[in-house]
Scaffold this motif. Structure first.
Motif, PDB file in Angstrom:
ATOM      1  N   SER A   1     -27.222  50.476  10.935  1.00 18.38           N
ATOM      2  CA  SER A   1     -26.361  50.842   9.799  1.00 18.38           C
ATOM      3  C   SER A   1     -25.134  49.959   9.648  1.00 18.38           C
ATOM      4  N   GLY A   2     -25.266  48.691   9.956  1.00 15.16           N
ATOM      5  CA  GLY A   2     -24.178  47.749   9.727  1.00 15.16           C
ATOM      6  C   GLY A   2     -23.168  47.622  10.848  1.00 15.16           C
ATOM      7  N   LYS A   3     -23.408  48.244  11.996  1.00 17.75           N
ATOM      8  CA  LYS A   3     -22.480  48.104  13.124  1.00 17.75           C
ATOM      9  C   LYS A   3     -22.590  46.719  13.749  1.00 17.75           C
ATOM     10  N   THR A   4     -23.805  46.222  13.876  1.00 17.97           N
ATOM     11  CA  THR A   4     -24.034  44.868  14.377  1.00 17.97           C
ATOM     12  C   THR A   4     -25.066  44.202  13.474  1.00 17.97           C
ATOM     13  N   TRP A   5     -25.064  42.879  13.491  1.00 16.24           N
ATOM     14  CA  TRP A   5     -25.954  42.116  12.612  1.00 16.24           C
ATOM     15  C   TRP A   5     -26.720  41.079  13.405  1.00 16.24           C
ATOM     16  N   GLY A   6     -27.968  40.858  13.028  1.00 11.11           N
ATOM     17  CA  GLY A   6     -28.791  39.837  13.654  1.00 11.11           C
ATOM     18  C   GLY A   6     -28.415  38.468  13.137  1.00 11.11           C
ATOM     19  N   PRO A   7     -29.096  37.440  13.632  1.00  6.18           N
ATOM     20  CA  PRO A   7     -28.806  36.079  13.181  1.00  6.18           C
ATOM     21  C   PRO A   7     -29.200  35.872  11.717  1.00  6.18           C
ATOM     22  N   GLU A   8     -28.608  34.880  11.109  1.00  2.97           N
ATOM     23  CA  GLU A   8     -28.896  34.550   9.714  1.00  2.97           C
ATOM     24  C   GLU A   8     -30.251  33.849   9.626  1.00  2.97           C
ATOM     25  N   HIS A   9     -31.060  34.273   8.656  1.00  2.27           N
ATOM     26  CA  HIS A   9     -32.376  33.667   8.425  1.00  2.27           C
ATOM     27  C   HIS A   9     -32.395  33.076   7.028  1.00  2.27           C
ATOM     28  N   ALA A  10     -32.908  31.862   6.903  1.00  2.01           N
ATOM     29  CA  ALA A  10     -33.040  31.204   5.604  1.00  2.01           C
ATOM     30  C   ALA A  10     -34.454  31.414   5.078  1.00  2.01           C
ATOM     31  N   VAL A  11     -34.563  31.784   3.811  1.00  3.49           N
ATOM     32  CA  VAL A  11     -35.849  31.968   3.144  1.00  3.49           C
ATOM     33  C   VAL A  11     -35.843  31.096   1.897  1.00  3.49           C
ATOM     34  N   PHE A  12     -36.901  30.314   1.734  1.00  6.75           N
ATOM     35  CA  PHE A  12     -36.990  29.394   0.613  1.00  6.75           C
ATOM     36  C   PHE A  12     -38.152  29.773  -0.296  1.00  6.75           C
ATOM     37  N   ALA A  13     -38.068  29.429  -1.563  1.00  8.36           N
ATOM     38  CA  ALA A  13     -39.119  29.748  -2.525  1.00  8.36           C
ATOM     39  C   ALA A  13     -40.442  29.101  -2.143  1.00  8.36           C
ATOM     40  N   ALA A  14     -40.402  27.984  -1.463  1.00 13.01           N
ATOM     41  CA  ALA A  14     -41.623  27.281  -1.079  1.00 13.01           C
ATOM     42  C   ALA A  14     -42.272  27.871   0.185  1.00 13.01           C
ATOM     43  N   ASP A  15     -41.601  28.808   0.865  1.00  9.33           N
ATOM     44  CA  ASP A  15     -42.156  29.412   2.081  1.00  9.33           C
ATOM     45  C   ASP A  15     -43.410  30.208   1.757  1.00  9.33           C
ATOM     46  N   ASP A  16     -44.390  30.122   2.634  1.00  6.03           N
ATOM     47  CA  ASP A  16     -45.645  30.862   2.468  1.00  6.03           C
ATOM     48  C   ASP A  16     -45.469  32.236   3.116  1.00  6.03           C
ATOM     49  N   LEU A  17     -44.961  33.199   2.347  1.00  3.51           N
ATOM     50  CA  LEU A  17     -44.677  34.537   2.861  1.00  3.51           C
ATOM     51  C   LEU A  17     -45.801  35.501   2.498  1.00  3.51           C
ATOM     52  N   PRO A  18     -46.055  36.489   3.370  1.00  2.00           N
ATOM     53  CA  PRO A  18     -47.073  37.492   3.024  1.00  2.00           C
ATOM     54  C   PRO A  18     -46.567  38.375   1.883  1.00  2.00           C
ATOM     55  N   PRO A  19     -47.459  38.915   1.064  1.00  2.00           N
ATOM     56  CA  PRO A  19     -47.024  39.797  -0.027  1.00  2.00           C
ATOM     57  C   PRO A  19     -46.471  41.106   0.525  1.00  2.00           C
ATOM     58  N   LEU A  20     -45.558  41.712  -0.215  1.00  2.00           N
ATOM     59  CA  LEU A  20     -45.010  43.001   0.190  1.00  2.00           C
ATOM     60  C   LEU A  20     -46.062  44.086   0.047  1.00  2.00           C
TER      61      LEU A  20
END
Length: 50
Positions: A9-28
């Motif tokens: 709930s926002g107490k701590t945060w993980g590392p920053e991840h970059a996502v690009f439009a060209a990335d081959d991501l699985p569908p939601l």
């Protein structure tokens, strides 16, 4: 786009991840964002099983 994810709930945060439009991501699997992965949910982001 860059994102950081909090698992507590926002107490701590993980590392920053970059996502690009060209990335081959699985569908939601669901329209819910972010998709829930907690033990109470059924794994498809549809909410709790009470």
């Amino acid at each position: 786009m860059t994102i950081r994810v909090s698992q507590d709930s926002g107490k701590t945060w993980g590392p920053e991840h970059a996502v690009f439009a060209a990335d081959d991501l699985p569908p939601l699997i669901t329209a819910e964002w972010p998709p829930c992965e907690c033990q109470r949910c059924d794994g498809r982001g549809k909410g709790s099983r009470r």
